[in-house]
Design a protein around this motif. Structure first.
Motif, PDB file in Angstrom:
ATOM      1  N   SER A 176      -6.730   7.711  -3.662  1.00 45.83           N
ATOM      2  CA  SER A 176      -5.569   8.576  -3.443  1.00 45.83           C
ATOM      3  C   SER A 176      -5.408   9.003  -1.994  1.00 45.83           C
ATOM      4  CB  SER A 176      -5.650   9.803  -4.346  1.00 45.83           C
ATOM      5  OG  SER A 176      -6.952  10.345  -4.391  1.00 45.83           O
ATOM      6  N   GLU A 177      -6.413   8.797  -1.169  1.00 48.95           N
ATOM      7  CA  GLU A 177      -6.320   9.007   0.276  1.00 48.95           C
ATOM      8  C   GLU A 177      -7.375   8.162   0.953  1.00 48.95           C
ATOM      9  OE1 GLU A 177      -6.939  12.986   1.624  1.00 48.95           O
ATOM     10  OE2 GLU A 177      -5.333  13.840   0.417  1.00 48.95           O
TER      11      GLU A 177
ATOM     12  N   PHE B  47      -3.644   7.936   4.259  1.00 48.07           N
ATOM     13  CA  PHE B  47      -3.307   9.248   4.791  1.00 48.07           C
ATOM     14  C   PHE B  47      -3.228   9.116   6.311  1.00 48.07           C
ATOM     15  CE2 PHE B  47      -3.820  13.491   6.329  1.00 48.07           C
ATOM     16  CZ  PHE B  47      -3.018  14.203   5.470  1.00 48.07           C
ATOM     17  N   ALA B  48      -2.048   9.329   6.885  1.00 46.89           N
ATOM     18  CA  ALA B  48      -0.814   9.844   6.310  1.00 46.89           C
ATOM     19  C   ALA B  48       0.332   9.230   7.101  1.00 46.89           C
ATOM     20  CB  ALA B  48      -0.770  11.355   6.405  1.00 46.89           C
TER      21      ALA B  48
ATOM     22  N   ILE C 164       0.836  -1.182   0.000  1.00 46.60           N
ATOM     23  CA  ILE C 164       0.000   0.000   0.000  1.00 46.60           C
ATOM     24  C   ILE C 164       0.883   1.248   0.000  1.00 46.60           C
ATOM     25  CG2 ILE C 164      -0.166   0.314   2.502  1.00 46.60           C
ATOM     26  CD1 ILE C 164      -3.262   0.567   1.980  1.00 46.60           C
ATOM     27  N   GLY C 165       0.429   2.316  -0.640  1.00 49.16           N
ATOM     28  CA  GLY C 165       1.155   3.575  -0.610  1.00 49.16           C
ATOM     29  C   GLY C 165       0.758   4.391   0.609  1.00 49.16           C
ATOM     30  N   VAL C 166       1.594   5.368   0.939  1.00 52.21           N
ATOM     31  CA  VAL C 166       1.312   6.238   2.084  1.00 52.21           C
ATOM     32  C   VAL C 166       1.590   7.682   1.681  1.00 52.21           C
ATOM     33  CG1 VAL C 166       1.805   6.765   4.499  1.00 52.21           C
ATOM     34  CG2 VAL C 166       1.932   4.395   3.707  1.00 52.21           C
ATOM     35  N   CYS C 167       0.673   8.569   2.034  1.00 52.44           N
ATOM     36  CA  CYS C 167       0.823  10.002   1.745  1.00 52.44           C
ATOM     37  C   CYS C 167       1.804  10.632   2.727  1.00 52.44           C
ATOM     38  CB  CYS C 167      -0.527  10.709   1.847  1.00 52.44           C
ATOM     39  SG  CYS C 167      -1.799  10.048   0.748  1.00 52.44           S
ATOM     40  N   TYR C 168       2.624  11.534   2.203  1.00 52.47           N
ATOM     41  CA  TYR C 168       3.657  12.201   3.000  1.00 52.47           C
ATOM     42  C   TYR C 168       3.321  13.690   3.056  1.00 52.47           C
ATOM     43  CZ  TYR C 168       8.378  14.203   3.845  1.00 52.47           C
ATOM     44  OH  TYR C 168       9.469  14.929   4.319  1.00 52.47           O
ATOM     45  N   GLY C 169       2.710  14.104   4.168  1.00 48.45           N
ATOM     46  CA  GLY C 169       2.416  15.511   4.388  1.00 48.45           C
ATOM     47  C   GLY C 169       3.477  16.141   5.265  1.00 48.45           C
ATOM     48  N   VAL C 170       3.631  17.444   5.164  1.00 50.59           N
ATOM     49  CA  VAL C 170       4.724  18.118   5.870  1.00 50.59           C
ATOM     50  C   VAL C 170       4.247  19.274   6.745  1.00 50.59           C
ATOM     51  CG1 VAL C 170       6.466  17.451   4.178  1.00 50.59           C
ATOM     52  CG2 VAL C 170       5.199  19.571   3.839  1.00 50.59           C
TER      53      VAL C 170
END
Length: 337
Positions: free
Chosen positions: A260-261, A304-305, A32-38
Motif C-alpha cells: 500500500s506504500e 508514495f507519493a 502501478i498505483g500512486v498515493c495522493y497526499g495533500v
C-alpha cells in the motif's frame, strides 16, 4: 489520512537482506498505483490531479481520508481507489455500527461514479488503538454490505514492523495476535492485507549490513534463504516474502498482499538523493510486474507519493517522497510503463 503521522519503519537488525514484493491483485493491475497526499502548499486542484494521473497512465490511487474534492474529481475516471478511514475514526467505528454506516452513506454511497477498490481501516495504527482495528473493519464491512456495496473490500494498512524475525524471509511471523486475527478475518472476506514496505528505512537504519545496490534493485548482492531455498537479489522481495511467511504461519496462506506504500526520498536524510530515489522507484515499477521469489506474478503496489509535500510532519525526508513537484514538474525522470 493523507499520510499524516507516517512513522518510519523500524526493522530488527538485518544480517544483510530483507526483501519485499507485492502479491497478485484480484484484478489485473495494468500500471502501478500512486498515493495522493495533500500535505503541501500550492498543490494542484484535485480535478487537475486526476487528469494528471490519467495523462501518465496511472490507473490506481490511494487517498488518506474521504477527501470530497478528490472523490468528486475521480467520479467517472475509472481510476481504482484505495481510500483510508482516518485513524481518528477507529474508536467510533469499533464501538458504534451507526458511525460506520453514516460514514459509508456520506463518503462511499454518495459517489457512485468512483471505482472504490478497498477501504483501509487505519494506516500504521500502533499501541492500544490496534484493539479497535478488527471490530471497526467488521462494522464497516457490514455497513458496506447493508448499503449494497459489498464488493468493496475492507482491510487495514499495516506498518512493516508488524512482522517479527523478518530475516531470513522464511522465518517471518506476526509479532502480535491482533494481526493474526485480522488475517483470519481477511481470509473469510477475500480482502487483501495492505502493508507499507520501505526498503529505504531498512537501509538508512542499517547501511553497515545492507548494501545500497541491494536496497535499490541494482545488481551486486545475491542471498539464498536456507529456510526455503529461494534466492534474493533485492531487499524489497525479501521484505515482502517475510510477510507471506507470516500469513502462512497465521494459517491464512490464501490472503493476498497489496503493497500500500513504497518509495524513496530524494532529499532530507541519509541515502536520500535524486539519484537513489530515481533508481529505486524506477526499479520498483519495473519489478513488481513479476512478483517475488515466493509469489511470482503481478504484485499490486502503490508508490508514495505523487507530489512532494512541504507541510508534512516528522523527519525532513517526509517532505521529499514525491515523484513530482507541486507544479507537476518531475522531481526526477520516471516512466510508468
Amino acid at each position: 489520512m493523507a499520510k499524516q503521522g507516517f512513522a518510519p519503519v523500524v526493522l530488527p537488525v538485518l544480517a544483510v537482506l530483507i526483501v519485499a514484493a507485492f502479491p497478485a491483485a484480484a484484478e489485473a493491475v495494468q500500471s502501478i498505483g500512486v498515493c495522493y497526499g495533500v500535505n503541501g502548499k500550492n498543490l494542484p486542484p484535485a480535478s487537475d490531479v486526476v487528469k494528471f494521473y490519467r495523462s501518465k497512465g496511472i490507473n490506481s490511487m490511494r487517498i488518506y481520508f474521504a477527501d470530497r474534492n478528490a472523490l468528486r474529481a475521480l467520479s467517472g475516471s475509472n481510476i481504482g481507489l484505495v481510500m483510508d478511514v482516518g485513524n481518528e475514526n477507529l474508536d467510533d467505528f469499533a464501538t458504534k455500527p451507526s458511525a460506520a454506516a453514516a460514514w459509508v452513506q456520506q463518503n462511499v454511497k454518495a459517489y457512485p461514479g468512483v471505482s472504490f477498490r478497498y477501504i483501509a481501516v487505519g494506516n500504521e495504527v500502533t499501541g492500544s488503538e490496534t484493539d479497535n482495528i478488527l471490530p471497526a473493519m467488521k462494522n464497516l464491512r457490514d455497513a458496506l454490505s447493508a448499503a449494497g456495496l459489498g464488493g468493496i473490500k475492507v482491510s487495514t494498512a499495516a506498518r512493516f514492523d508488524v512482522i517479527a524475525n523478518s530475516y531470513p524471509p522464511s522465518n517471518g511471523f506476526f509479532n502480535d495476535d491482533y494481526m493474526r486475527y485480522i488475517a483470519q478475518f481477511l481470509s473469510t472476506t477475500g480482502a487483501p492485507l495492505l502493508v507499507n514496505v520501505y526498503p529505504y528505512f531498512a537501509y538508512s537504519g542499517d547501511s553497515e549490513h545492507i548494501s545500497l545496490n541491494y536496497a535499490t534493485f541494482q545488481p551486486g548482492t545475491t542471498v539464498t534463504d536456507d529456510g526455503n531455498g529461494l534466492t534474493y537479489t533485492n531487499l524489497f522481495d525479501a521484505m515482502v516474502d517475510s510477510i507471506y511467511a507470516a500469513l502462512d504461519d497465521a494459517g491464512t496462506p490464501d490472503v493476498r498482499l497489496v503493497v500500500s506504500e513504497s518509495g524513496w526520498p530524494s532529499a532530507g536524510g541519509f541515502g536520500a538523493s535524486v539519484g537513489n530515489a530515481s533508481t529505486y522507484n524506477q526499479g520498483l515499477i519495473d519489478h513488481v510486474r513479476g512478483g517475488t521469489p515466493r509469489k511470482p506474478g503481478p504484485l499490486e503496489t502503490y508508490m508514495f507519493a505523487m507530489f512532494n509535500e512541504n507541510k508534512k510532519q516528522g523527519d525532513e525526508t517526509e517532505k521529499h517522497f514525491g515523484l513530482f513537484n507541486p507544479n507537476k514538474s518531475p522531481a526526477y525522470n520516471i516512466r510508468f510503463h
